[in-house]
Design a protein around this motif. Structure first.
Motif, PDB file in Angstrom:
ATOM      1  N   LEU A  40       0.824  -1.272  -0.088  1.00  0.00           N
ATOM      2  CA  LEU A  40      -0.205  -0.038  -0.038  1.00  0.00           C
ATOM      3  C   LEU A  40       0.889   1.385  -0.036  1.00  0.00           C
ATOM      4  CD1 LEU A  40      -2.791   1.189   0.123  1.00  0.00           C
ATOM      5  CD2 LEU A  40      -2.696   1.150   2.582  1.00  0.00           C
ATOM      6  N   ALA A  41       2.102   1.339   0.913  1.00  0.00           N
ATOM      7  CA  ALA A  41       2.961   2.303   0.781  1.00  0.00           C
ATOM      8  C   ALA A  41       3.383   2.643  -0.566  1.00  0.00           C
ATOM      9  CB  ALA A  41       3.865   2.310   1.834  1.00  0.00           C
ATOM     10  N   ARG A  42       3.606   1.693  -1.325  1.00  0.00           N
ATOM     11  CA  ARG A  42       4.355   1.845  -2.792  1.00  0.00           C
ATOM     12  C   ARG A  42       3.393   2.251  -3.803  1.00  0.00           C
ATOM     13  NH1 ARG A  42       7.325  -3.094  -1.139  1.00  0.00           N
ATOM     14  NH2 ARG A  42       5.552  -4.235  -2.213  1.00  0.00           N
ATOM     15  N   LEU A  43       2.171   2.151  -3.519  1.00  0.00           N
ATOM     16  CA  LEU A  43       1.313   2.833  -4.440  1.00  0.00           C
ATOM     17  C   LEU A  43       1.323   4.129  -4.992  1.00  0.00           C
ATOM     18  CD1 LEU A  43      -1.852   0.914  -3.735  1.00  0.00           C
ATOM     19  CD2 LEU A  43      -0.362   0.019  -5.253  1.00  0.00           C
ATOM     20  N   ASP A  44       1.217   4.413  -6.085  1.00  0.00           N
ATOM     21  CA  ASP A  44       1.117   6.107  -6.186  1.00  0.00           C
ATOM     22  C   ASP A  44      -0.333   6.525  -6.304  1.00  0.00           C
ATOM     23  OD1 ASP A  44      -0.005   5.297  -9.015  1.00  0.00           O
ATOM     24  OD2 ASP A  44       1.698   5.370  -9.982  1.00  0.00           O
ATOM     25  N   SER A  45      -0.620   7.691  -6.382  1.00  0.00           N
ATOM     26  CA  SER A  45      -1.914   8.518  -6.460  1.00  0.00           C
ATOM     27  C   SER A  45      -2.935   8.056  -7.507  1.00  0.00           C
ATOM     28  CB  SER A  45      -1.738   9.841  -6.397  1.00  0.00           C
ATOM     29  OG  SER A  45      -1.314  10.398  -7.619  1.00  0.00           O
ATOM     30  N   ARG A  46      -2.333   7.461  -8.703  1.00  0.00           N
ATOM     31  CA  ARG A  46      -3.511   7.208  -9.661  1.00  0.00           C
ATOM     32  C   ARG A  46      -3.754   5.631  -9.303  1.00  0.00           C
ATOM     33  NH1 ARG A  46      -2.502   3.547 -13.634  1.00  0.00           N
ATOM     34  NH2 ARG A  46      -0.425   3.236 -13.296  1.00  0.00           N
ATOM     35  N   LEU A  47      -2.925   4.720  -8.585  1.00  0.00           N
ATOM     36  CA  LEU A  47      -3.153   3.262  -8.400  1.00  0.00           C
ATOM     37  C   LEU A  47      -4.244   3.493  -6.916  1.00  0.00           C
ATOM     38  CD1 LEU A  47       0.110   1.492  -8.937  1.00  0.00           C
ATOM     39  CD2 LEU A  47      -2.151   1.259 -10.299  1.00  0.00           C
ATOM     40  N   LEU A  48      -3.888   4.426  -6.322  1.00  0.00           N
ATOM     41  CA  LEU A  48      -4.918   4.780  -5.041  1.00  0.00           C
ATOM     42  C   LEU A  48      -6.270   5.049  -5.419  1.00  0.00           C
ATOM     43  CD1 LEU A  48      -2.747   6.590  -2.298  1.00  0.00           C
ATOM     44  CD2 LEU A  48      -3.469   4.216  -2.411  1.00  0.00           C
ATOM     45  N   ALA A  49      -6.368   5.740  -6.416  1.00  0.00           N
ATOM     46  CA  ALA A  49      -7.545   6.302  -7.003  1.00  0.00           C
ATOM     47  C   ALA A  49      -8.218   5.076  -7.683  1.00  0.00           C
ATOM     48  CB  ALA A  49      -7.417   7.476  -8.017  1.00  0.00           C
ATOM     49  N   ASP A  50      -7.499   4.419  -8.294  1.00  0.00           N
ATOM     50  CA  ASP A  50      -8.078   3.198  -9.006  1.00  0.00           C
ATOM     51  C   ASP A  50      -8.872   2.235  -7.969  1.00  0.00           C
ATOM     52  OD1 ASP A  50      -7.400   4.291 -11.487  1.00  0.00           O
ATOM     53  OD2 ASP A  50      -5.750   2.787 -11.838  1.00  0.00           O
ATOM     54  N   ALA A  51      -8.015   2.135  -6.884  1.00  0.00           N
ATOM     55  CA  ALA A  51      -8.441   0.954  -5.935  1.00  0.00           C
ATOM     56  C   ALA A  51      -9.544   1.917  -4.942  1.00  0.00           C
ATOM     57  CB  ALA A  51      -7.326   0.759  -5.169  1.00  0.00           C
ATOM     58  N   GLY A  52      -9.911   3.037  -5.159  1.00  0.00           N
ATOM     59  CA  GLY A  52     -10.779   3.821  -4.422  1.00  0.00           C
ATOM     60  C   GLY A  52     -10.347   4.068  -3.039  1.00  0.00           C
ATOM     61  N   ILE A  53      -8.960   4.244  -2.801  1.00  0.00           N
ATOM     62  CA  ILE A  53      -8.455   4.644  -1.210  1.00  0.00           C
ATOM     63  C   ILE A  53      -7.920   5.770  -1.265  1.00  0.00           C
ATOM     64  CG2 ILE A  53      -6.684   4.009   0.289  1.00  0.00           C
ATOM     65  CD1 ILE A  53      -6.733   0.991  -1.229  1.00  0.00           C
ATOM     66  N   SER A  54      -8.464   6.849  -0.481  1.00  0.00           N
ATOM     67  CA  SER A  54      -7.878   8.141  -0.306  1.00  0.00           C
ATOM     68  C   SER A  54      -6.447   8.073   0.323  1.00  0.00           C
ATOM     69  CB  SER A  54      -9.049   8.868   0.519  1.00  0.00           C
ATOM     70  OG  SER A  54      -8.842   8.596   1.888  1.00  0.00           O
ATOM     71  N   GLU A  55      -5.941   9.376   0.311  1.00  0.00           N
ATOM     72  CA  GLU A  55      -4.715   9.542   0.775  1.00  0.00           C
ATOM     73  C   GLU A  55      -4.741   9.511   2.353  1.00  0.00           C
ATOM     74  OE1 GLU A  55      -1.336   9.612  -0.054  1.00  0.00           O
ATOM     75  OE2 GLU A  55      -1.741   9.772  -2.250  1.00  0.00           O
ATOM     76  N   SER A  56      -5.899   9.931   3.015  1.00  0.00           N
ATOM     77  CA  SER A  56      -6.065   9.714   4.409  1.00  0.00           C
ATOM     78  C   SER A  56      -6.366   8.331   4.976  1.00  0.00           C
ATOM     79  CB  SER A  56      -7.025  10.907   4.757  1.00  0.00           C
ATOM     80  OG  SER A  56      -8.692  10.340   4.189  1.00  0.00           O
ATOM     81  N   GLN A  57      -7.140   7.721   3.943  1.00  0.00           N
ATOM     82  CA  GLN A  57      -7.383   6.159   4.184  1.00  0.00           C
ATOM     83  C   GLN A  57      -6.049   5.387   4.322  1.00  0.00           C
ATOM     84  OE1 GLN A  57     -10.088   5.394   1.419  1.00  0.00           O
ATOM     85  NE2 GLN A  57     -11.629   5.429   2.408  1.00  0.00           N
ATOM     86  N   ARG A  58      -5.148   5.666   3.374  1.00  0.00           N
ATOM     87  CA  ARG A  58      -3.981   5.031   3.289  1.00  0.00           C
ATOM     88  C   ARG A  58      -2.990   5.546   4.556  1.00  0.00           C
ATOM     89  NH1 ARG A  58       0.735   5.470  -1.136  1.00  0.00           N
ATOM     90  NH2 ARG A  58       0.174   7.532  -1.342  1.00  0.00           N
ATOM     91  N   TYR A  59      -3.154   6.767   4.832  1.00  0.00           N
ATOM     92  CA  TYR A  59      -2.221   7.179   5.882  1.00  0.00           C
ATOM     93  C   TYR A  59      -2.831   6.401   7.371  1.00  0.00           C
ATOM     94  CZ  TYR A  59      -0.159  10.035   9.328  1.00  0.00           C
ATOM     95  OH  TYR A  59       0.326  10.832  10.497  1.00  0.00           O
ATOM     96  N   ALA A  60      -4.180   6.449   7.594  1.00  0.00           N
ATOM     97  CA  ALA A  60      -4.461   5.800   8.724  1.00  0.00           C
ATOM     98  C   ALA A  60      -4.276   4.260   8.599  1.00  0.00           C
ATOM     99  CB  ALA A  60      -6.070   5.827   8.710  1.00  0.00           C
ATOM    100  N   GLU A  61      -4.407   3.680   7.477  1.00  0.00           N
ATOM    101  CA  GLU A  61      -3.859   2.169   7.532  1.00  0.00           C
ATOM    102  C   GLU A  61      -2.378   1.852   7.815  1.00  0.00           C
ATOM    103  OE1 GLU A  61      -4.370  -1.817   7.325  1.00  0.00           O
ATOM    104  OE2 GLU A  61      -6.221  -0.193   7.279  1.00  0.00           O
ATOM    105  N   LEU A  62      -1.696   2.723   7.198  1.00  0.00           N
ATOM    106  CA  LEU A  62      -0.117   2.668   7.339  1.00  0.00           C
ATOM    107  C   LEU A  62       0.150   3.122   8.814  1.00  0.00           C
ATOM    108  CD1 LEU A  62       1.212   4.129   4.075  1.00  0.00           C
ATOM    109  CD2 LEU A  62       0.965   1.676   4.506  1.00  0.00           C
ATOM    110  N   ASN A  63      -0.427   3.811   9.516  1.00  0.00           N
ATOM    111  CA  ASN A  63      -0.063   4.056  10.815  1.00  0.00           C
ATOM    112  C   ASN A  63      -0.673   3.049  11.820  1.00  0.00           C
ATOM    113  OD1 ASN A  63       1.801   6.429  10.893  1.00  0.00           O
ATOM    114  ND2 ASN A  63       0.086   7.194   9.558  1.00  0.00           N
ATOM    115  N   LYS A  64      -1.376   1.993  11.615  1.00  0.00           N
ATOM    116  CA  LYS A  64      -2.015   0.825  12.569  1.00  0.00           C
ATOM    117  C   LYS A  64      -0.767   0.129  12.756  1.00  0.00           C
ATOM    118  CE  LYS A  64      -6.718   0.486  10.640  1.00  0.00           C
ATOM    119  NZ  LYS A  64      -7.404  -0.566   9.943  1.00  0.00           N
ATOM    120  N   PRO A  65      -0.679  -0.376  14.148  1.00  0.00           N
ATOM    121  CA  PRO A  65       0.549  -1.326  14.599  1.00  0.00           C
ATOM    122  C   PRO A  65      -0.083  -2.638  13.835  1.00  0.00           C
ATOM    123  CG  PRO A  65      -1.161  -0.731  16.213  1.00  0.00           C
ATOM    124  CD  PRO A  65      -1.441   0.238  15.097  1.00  0.00           C
ATOM    125  N   PHE A  66       1.144  -3.471  13.632  1.00  0.00           N
ATOM    126  CA  PHE A  66       0.765  -4.694  12.826  1.00  0.00           C
ATOM    127  C   PHE A  66      -0.226  -5.725  13.520  1.00  0.00           C
ATOM    128  CE2 PHE A  66       4.318  -5.685  15.802  1.00  0.00           C
ATOM    129  CZ  PHE A  66       4.279  -7.003  16.282  1.00  0.00           C
TER     130      PHE A  66
END
Length: 68
Positions: A40-66
């Motif tokens: 998820l961290a490696r996806l660019d903004s175009r791929l995020l948009a294709d997946a329907g994931i916003s930057e804030s959603q990505r940020y929230a997911e990446l900051n969760k503990p494993f």
């Protein structure tokens, strides 16, 4: 003299084996989460948009503990 396992010992072995499988399953789940978040961290903004994931959603997911 013949040695045999009592039912209590067999039960303890089963419990230990079940606990081990549970632990292994949990560690594998954590590993999958870590890897998917790396992807998820490696996806660019175009791929995020294709997946329907916003930057804030990505940020929230990446900051969760494993473990979550």
């Amino acid at each position: 003299m013949e040695r045999t396992l009592g039912s209590a010992t067999v039960s303890n072995i089963r419990t230990s084996s079940t606990a081990h499988r549970g632990l292994v399953g949990t560690v594998r789940l954590w590993q999958r989460r870590i890897e998917s978040r790396r992807q998820l961290a490696r996806l660019d903004s175009r791929l995020l948009a294709d997946a329907g994931i916003s930057e804030s959603q990505r940020y929230a997911e990446l900051n969760k503990p494993f473990w979550k």
